[in-house]
Design a protein around this motif. Sequence first.
Motif, PDB file in Angstrom:
ATOM      1  N   TYR A 209       0.838  -1.212   0.000  1.00 54.57           N
ATOM      2  CA  TYR A 209       0.000   0.000   0.000  1.00 54.57           C
ATOM      3  C   TYR A 209       0.867   1.253   0.000  1.00 54.57           C
ATOM      4  O   TYR A 209       1.837   1.357   0.761  1.00 54.57           O
ATOM      5  CB  TYR A 209      -0.899   0.001   1.243  1.00 54.57           C
ATOM      6  CG  TYR A 209      -1.533   1.346   1.527  1.00 54.57           C
ATOM      7  CD1 TYR A 209      -2.618   1.801   0.786  1.00 54.57           C
ATOM      8  CD2 TYR A 209      -1.029   2.176   2.523  1.00 54.57           C
ATOM      9  CE1 TYR A 209      -3.181   3.041   1.039  1.00 54.57           C
ATOM     10  CE2 TYR A 209      -1.585   3.420   2.788  1.00 54.57           C
ATOM     11  CZ  TYR A 209      -2.667   3.843   2.041  1.00 54.57           C
ATOM     12  OH  TYR A 209      -3.215   5.083   2.296  1.00 54.57           O
ATOM     13  N   ARG A 216      -0.325   5.649  -8.206  1.00 55.90           N
ATOM     14  CA  ARG A 216      -0.644   6.108  -9.569  1.00 55.90           C
ATOM     15  C   ARG A 216       0.477   6.988 -10.122  1.00 55.90           C
ATOM     16  O   ARG A 216       0.785   6.944 -11.309  1.00 55.90           O
ATOM     17  CB  ARG A 216      -1.967   6.885  -9.573  1.00 55.90           C
ATOM     18  CG  ARG A 216      -3.190   6.004  -9.352  1.00 55.90           C
ATOM     19  CD  ARG A 216      -4.467   6.720  -9.755  1.00 55.90           C
ATOM     20  NE  ARG A 216      -4.706   7.918  -8.959  1.00 55.90           N
ATOM     21  CZ  ARG A 216      -5.371   7.913  -7.800  1.00 55.90           C
ATOM     22  NH1 ARG A 216      -5.842   6.783  -7.312  1.00 55.90           N
ATOM     23  NH2 ARG A 216      -5.559   9.037  -7.137  1.00 55.90           N
ATOM     24  N   ASP A 239      -6.958  -5.625   0.929  1.00 52.74           N
ATOM     25  CA  ASP A 239      -7.024  -4.196   1.219  1.00 52.74           C
ATOM     26  C   ASP A 239      -8.484  -3.753   1.136  1.00 52.74           C
ATOM     27  O   ASP A 239      -9.130  -3.923   0.104  1.00 52.74           O
ATOM     28  CB  ASP A 239      -6.184  -3.415   0.195  1.00 52.74           C
ATOM     29  CG  ASP A 239      -6.021  -1.952   0.576  1.00 52.74           C
ATOM     30  OD1 ASP A 239      -7.041  -1.302   0.863  1.00 52.74           O
ATOM     31  OD2 ASP A 239      -4.886  -1.457   0.573  1.00 52.74           O
ATOM     32  N   ARG A 241      -9.799  -0.930   0.757  1.00 51.96           N
ATOM     33  CA  ARG A 241     -10.079   0.157  -0.188  1.00 51.96           C
ATOM     34  C   ARG A 241      -9.917  -0.281  -1.642  1.00 51.96           C
ATOM     35  O   ARG A 241     -10.773  -0.012  -2.474  1.00 51.96           O
ATOM     36  CB  ARG A 241      -9.163   1.350   0.112  1.00 51.96           C
ATOM     37  CG  ARG A 241      -9.492   2.032   1.438  1.00 51.96           C
ATOM     38  CD  ARG A 241      -8.664   3.284   1.645  1.00 51.96           C
ATOM     39  NE  ARG A 241      -9.142   4.049   2.793  1.00 51.96           N
ATOM     40  CZ  ARG A 241      -8.621   5.194   3.204  1.00 51.96           C
ATOM     41  NH1 ARG A 241      -7.570   5.701   2.575  1.00 51.96           N
ATOM     42  NH2 ARG A 241      -9.123   5.828   4.244  1.00 51.96           N
ATOM     43  N   SER A 242      -8.820  -0.955  -1.935  1.00 49.21           N
ATOM     44  CA  SER A 242      -8.556  -1.342  -3.321  1.00 49.21           C
ATOM     45  C   SER A 242      -9.084  -2.736  -3.650  1.00 49.21           C
ATOM     46  O   SER A 242      -9.283  -3.070  -4.816  1.00 49.21           O
ATOM     47  CB  SER A 242      -7.050  -1.297  -3.596  1.00 49.21           C
ATOM     48  OG  SER A 242      -6.382  -2.311  -2.863  1.00 49.21           O
ATOM     49  N   GLU A 244      -7.349  -5.324  -3.263  1.00 49.01           N
ATOM     50  CA  GLU A 244      -6.192  -6.125  -3.681  1.00 49.01           C
ATOM     51  C   GLU A 244      -5.673  -6.963  -2.517  1.00 49.01           C
ATOM     52  O   GLU A 244      -5.594  -6.495  -1.380  1.00 49.01           O
ATOM     53  CB  GLU A 244      -5.088  -5.206  -4.191  1.00 49.01           C
ATOM     54  CG  GLU A 244      -3.876  -5.930  -4.747  1.00 49.01           C
ATOM     55  CD  GLU A 244      -2.845  -4.970  -5.325  1.00 49.01           C
ATOM     56  OE1 GLU A 244      -1.754  -5.434  -5.693  1.00 49.01           O
ATOM     57  OE2 GLU A 244      -3.133  -3.761  -5.391  1.00 49.01           O
TER      58      GLU A 244
END
Length: 327
Positions: A209, A216, A239, A241-242, A244
Amino acid sequence: MPQENAPTSPAPKLLDQVRDRIRVKHYSIRTETQYVQWIRRFILFHGKRHPRDLGAPEVEAFLTHLAVEGNVAAATQNQALSALIFLYREVLGIELPWLDKVTRAKRPRHLPVVLTRDEVRAVLGKMEGVYGLLARLLYGTGMRLMEVIRLRVKDVEFARGEIVVRDGKGAKDRVTMLPESVKADLRAHLAWRRDVFEQDKLAGKASVYLPDALARKYPTAPTEWGWQYIFPSGSYSVDPRSGEERRHHLDEKLLQRAVKRAVQAVGLAKPATPHTLRHSFATHLLERGQDIRTIQELLGHKDVATTMIYTHVLNKGGHGVLSPLDM
């Protein structure tokens, strides 16, 4: 021309709006979790009424309920109020003058728990492996619990004997010392950590993370060695949020339990925690005559008045006053 009967996407739910706004403001995942929890509890407390229909009496009633029925600490009550202020101002876009007048709970000012040097030595002597290394770093550098847990490989400067604490409390960076006595063990730990990293690369899960959209801006950074957590989790996790799956940092609760076990093994009556090692770091430097401004910088305190509390622990005041009984 757009079709009149074209389906429209449903408006996002209130708590989803809260999450989106928190991420726009780059708040931490912990703040997001806590704010969403408090806002949900506020809504449920008032029978699922929309916050637009609630006012000062409802906010006061909720905070009173937390203090009286929930018996929460002042800091917890203030966190709930901060979440509600965020909801009204940042999400609903409502400026409510009465919200500023809601009385915040007064936090009691306690002197910090501090261990003597012998007590620190005894506690550290009961800790081994990665937890022993973490505890020595806490006492040897004055870092906060999450600051040491979130250390990344690139933040340690062996040649200069420094550790760069990134994004500490108040989103500030600072520099503290790297104790000579931990260098050998930390190098050995990093060699083991490199092996884990190489295994993660083979598994396609070496990504880590990165905060504030750095992933990006630097697409290859998440899989670079320098950005890896020094103290990783023993397993992969998703994760929130993502979405992943990857290896996060070590769960801080594991270190808290390890310190508690060591304190109990030594037989200390003091309620010592990992943060106690930070307090002990500052107090012991002050005992040795280190100037308080330097200690302030090492601890990352915004105001020297915060650091001055350690002079009260020493019972010497700012001028090292000696009791007349001892003269």
